[in-house]
Design a protein around this motif. Structure first.
Motif: not given
Length: 322
Positions: A158-168, A136-138, A202-208
């Motif tokens: 979602t982080l606990r499931r191992g999904v990567r988060y990168r936030s600006l 997830v990109l934020i 500003k935006m949120l992108i999931v799994d590209r």
């Protein structure tokens, strides 16, 4: 055993009545109500629920009396039934997902959807994150949907499931009440965070593959969002994110090893300084006195041999401090 029966779908009143009956064998509804300190109508409803679940049996007596069925048998049977129901639900969900994928989308929804209203947008934000599989990109920037930033609970799940988060993060917004603490909580949970002196979008992108963004980056909060599905558009937004990511200053949590006498608080000060925050804003974000920030920045600039704050940020980055 505060809520023993919660995992099988029974509520707290059902649980309290069950536990009270376990210590009040052959009790009447009135006996159980007094033991559990609950209203009699609520106890009677709970007894009906427990009887239907097979956890309680009745005795032919006047007034009617109740006993707990052997837990090792009754609870095991109830758990097995619940597992079967959940497996059925999982199978139905898979079938529904297949049907949705096979259903041709209209040209409009295949490209972009318009979402209007806080509740609709909030629901879709949660749905997108909870369905994420990879990343997830934020870009976090004002104006905010609720007026002020709020904790992203779906991210922590979602982080606990191992999904990567990168936030600006838009640096100046970190001085808003509680926002810096919210960011640090996400970092502690595994988020990779960076700050910008000014985030232009500003935006949120999931799994590209799907993105959520405002209808305008310049306007005030309109409570309207665009849900973008089209691959070329999403790819363009990912390129924008990556370009901003390269320009941004990393924000470290409290688990980084010390470097050249640099403390966790020093790294936080440097990250916020690199994001363009002034001394007063940094002090407010960190909850410390402004004079403490001024003194520590001066000491670090001396250590780095920097004449300006900008030069200090560049030299700190070269040394790997931020």
């Amino acid at each position: 055993m505060a809520h023993l029966l919660g995992p099988v779908g029974l509520n707290e009143t059902d649980n309290a009545v069950y536990l009270a009956l376990a210590t009040t064998p052959r009790g009447t509804a009135q006996d159980i109500a007094e033991s559990a300190e609950l209203a009699l109508p609520a106890v009677r409803r709970a007894l009906r629920t427990l009887t239907e679940a097979g956890l309680v049996t009745t005795l032919l007596a006047r007034p009617m009396r109740y006993v707990v069925a052997p837990p090792e048998v009754s609870i095991d049977a109830l758990v097995s039934r619940r597992q079967q129901e959940l497996e059925g639900l999982r199978a139905s969900a898979r079938e529904l997902a297949l049907r949705l994928r096979e259903t041709p989308a209209s040209a409009e929804t295949d490209v972009v959807e318009i979402l209007e209203g806080n509740d609709v947008i909030q629901h879709r934000l949660a749905q997108m994150q909870l369905s994420a599989q990879d990343e997830v990109l934020i870009i976090d920037a004002p104006p905010y949907l609720h007026g002020t930033p709020v904790q992203n609970d779906q991210e922590l799940v979602t982080l606990r499931r191992g999904v990567r988060y990168r936030s600006l993060y838009h640096g100046p917004a970190l001085q808003l009440p509680g926002h810096y603490e919210q960011m640090m909580a996400c970092i502690a949970a595994g988020e990779q965070a960076r700050t910008l002196a000014s985030a232009p979008m500003k935006m949120l992108i999931v799994d590209r593959r799907v993105a959520l963004m405002p209808v305008s980056f310049a306007a005030a909060e309109t409570r309207t969002r665009l849900l973008v599905h089209a691959a070329p558009l999403v790819e363009g937004l990912v390129v924008c994110f990556e370009a901003l990511w390269e320009q941004a200053a990393p924000v470290h949590g409290g688990s980084q090893p010390p470097r050249e006498g640099l403390s966790d608080r020093d790294r936080q000060v440097l990250s916020l300084m690199a994001a363009g925050l002034k001394d007063q804003a940094i002090a407010r974000a960190l909850g410390v006195a402004q004079r403490t920030v001024v003194r520590r920045i001066a000491e670090m600039m001396t250590t780095l041999g920097a004449d300006t704050r900008f030069q200090a940020g560049m030299l700190a980055a070269r040394r790997g401090w931020i």
